[in-house]
Motif scaffolding. Structure first.
Motif, mmCIF file in Angstrom:
data_model
loop_
_atom_site.group_PDB
_atom_site.id
_atom_site.type_symbol
_atom_site.label_atom_id
_atom_site.label_comp_id
_atom_site.label_asym_id
_atom_site.label_seq_id
_atom_site.Cartn_x
_atom_site.Cartn_y
_atom_site.Cartn_z
ATOM 1 N N VAL A 283 10.507 -5.340 5.240
ATOM 2 C CA VAL A 283 9.647 -6.450 4.798
ATOM 3 C C VAL A 283 10.386 -7.759 5.064
ATOM 4 O O VAL A 283 11.450 -8.018 4.480
ATOM 5 N N ALA A 310 6.723 -5.495 8.043
ATOM 6 C CA ALA A 310 5.717 -6.226 7.274
ATOM 7 C C ALA A 310 6.234 -7.642 7.061
ATOM 8 O O ALA A 310 7.431 -7.907 7.199
ATOM 9 N N GLY A 346 1.881 -7.313 10.331
ATOM 10 C CA GLY A 346 2.804 -7.441 9.204
ATOM 11 C C GLY A 346 2.158 -7.886 7.905
ATOM 12 O O GLY A 346 2.632 -7.529 6.827
ATOM 13 N N ASN A 350 0.878 -2.955 8.036
ATOM 14 C CA ASN A 350 2.238 -2.546 7.667
ATOM 15 C C ASN A 350 2.583 -2.950 6.243
ATOM 16 O O ASN A 350 3.420 -2.313 5.602
ATOM 17 N N ALA A 351 1.941 -4.007 5.745
ATOM 18 C CA ALA A 351 2.169 -4.384 4.344
ATOM 19 C C ALA A 351 1.543 -3.339 3.421
ATOM 20 O O ALA A 351 2.105 -2.989 2.378
#
Ligand code: NIG
Ligand code: FE
Length: 415
Positions: A283, A310, A346, A350-351
């Protein structure tokens, strides 16, 4: 014949984020429509073929994305760190202010002193702002309470704020954010308190646990004990790793099979492959890089190792005082070298994955009807490049979460 509750019709450009449905990694469909039944997406395809619907939302001239996912925030706090920022601008480092009892600790003092109502009002305002930007899912950490009752209170308030605003909230227990003043000289006693008293006190109000492993916070060994205890108690884990100093926290995250390793400004590039093998999401938090004037994480090493990336805001009063996820996508490109596609993946798909939810941040039939519509900035085409290029504080014209209107109007017309 399928009968829809709602049809979002004539979307100029629909980013489904599902490569199987459309072009590129963003899953782009043009002149498309999204049908909703109840809380779910029931149909996606060309407008001309869409089934009938009780309500039609006209989206000509607009771009649609899945509801955005902000997978790393500290959105429950009281007080202000504006005067500390002035000190930082004059050259005093963030870690030094924390070691002197300011920084996170000044927010701890203000948060502890605040009433429930005050904390709730602050968090609700932050979530309303998130909804206005098209964000439908927010992860919120505790970490400004630092005792069993205060940590529990902050997590409950985070959940309550989510119910009030209608945003989907995931809560993360971050009792191990820093050592509170009352135990400053007995850190082992505080680690014991986190494991034996705080963790049991928050289990019914936390989805995940996190530890800030860094200078001025927790050691690798302390972090491992806390995270293992959290896992044994049934919580998924995530780690504030390699932000201010290289500690080995990312390798620990990989060893523990953490959902995410967050920050990573000082990640040794060779550790990227460990994250990849573990399926741990990196992240990236460009707001913190910007405000702390820190280096970018080694994005090329993450990319080469195929670590899912992310992008989140890290919304907090000190190191990243912004909840603007679109701005963070822009900064991830400018400061960290992400492509526009990587930045968009992101803040969406992916978050969602960083939260253990592969159905969030993606639009597909059967998934939650979380969606945002955007008008292009004046003069710009209806295209994601223009939204990511411009630091304009983008607002959605409409944000839906599970089919419900969170923000905006269903009858948008350009002026
Ligand atoms: O993610 N790194 C530690 N915690 C937060 C900062 C919180 C604060 O400064 O209040 C972060 O940057
Ligand atoms: Fe953080």
């Amino acid at each position: 014949m399928l009968k829809l509750d709602t049809l979002i019709s004539n979307v100029d450009r629909l980013l489904t984020l599902d490569p199987i449905q459309g072009g590129s990694d963003l899953g782009v469909l043009e002149d498309a429509a999204v049908g909703i039944v109840g809380e779910k997406v029931a149909w996606i395809g060309p407008t001309a073929q869409a089934p009938g619907a009780a309500t039609i939302i006209e989206a000509r001239g607009l771009l649609a994305t899945p509801g955005l996912v902000d997978c790393h925030t500290h959105a429950v706090w009281a007080g202000s760190r504006a005067s500390e920022w002035r000190r930082r601008l004059s050259g005093v480092p963030y870690a030094e202010i924390l070691e002197q009892g300011g920084g996170i600790l000044s927010t701890v003092a203000a948060t502890r002193a605040a009433s429930d109502e005050e904390l709730l009002a602050g968090c609700v305002a932050r979530l309303r702002a998130a909804a206005s930007r098209g964000i439908t899912t927010v992860e919120i950490k505790s970490g400004y309470g630092l005792d069993p009752a205060q940590e529990r209170r902050c997590l409950r308030i985070a959940r309550r704020a989510g119910e009030i605003v209608g945003v989907r909230v995931f809560t993360t227990f971050l009792g191990a954010h820093t050592i509170p003043p009352e135990l400053r000289h007995d850190r082992e006693a505080y680690v014991q308190q986190v494991i034996q008293e705080q963790l049991p006190a928050v289990l019914d109000v936390a989805d995940f646990a996190d530890v800030f492993i860094d200078r001025g916070a927790f050691t690798l060994d302390e972090g491992e004990r806390i995270l293992r205890a959290a896992q044994e108690a049934g919580l998924g884990v995530r780690v504030h790793a390699e932000q201010l100093s290289a500690t080995g926290a990312a390798s620990l995250a990989a060893r523990l099979g953490a959902l995410s390793a967050d920050h990573l400004e000082r990640l040794p590039p060779h550790a990227a492959s460990e994250l990849a093998r573990a399926g741990t999401v990196a992240v990236l938090l460009p707001g913190a890089c910007l405000y702390l004037n820190d280096p970018s994480p080694p994005v090329q090493a993450l990319r080469d190792a195929e670590v899912p990336m992310a992008v989140a805001t890290d919304l907090n009063p000190g190191s990243s005082p912004t909840g603007d996820l679109w701005a963070c996508a822009t900064l991830a490109c400018v400061l960290m070298g992400l492509t526009i596609e990587e930045a968009l993946v992101g803040i969406t798909r992916n978050a969602g994955r960083a939260l253990g939810r592969s159905d969030l941040g993606i639009l597909r039939v059967g998934g939650p009807a979380d969606l945002a519509l955007y008008a292009p900035p004046p003069g710009d085409p209806v295209h994601e490049d223009a939204l990511v290029q411009r630091l304009e504080g983008h607002r959605a014209t409409l944000t839906l979460c599970e089919g419900r209107v969170l923000y905006g109007a269903t009858d948008y017309s350009p002026t």
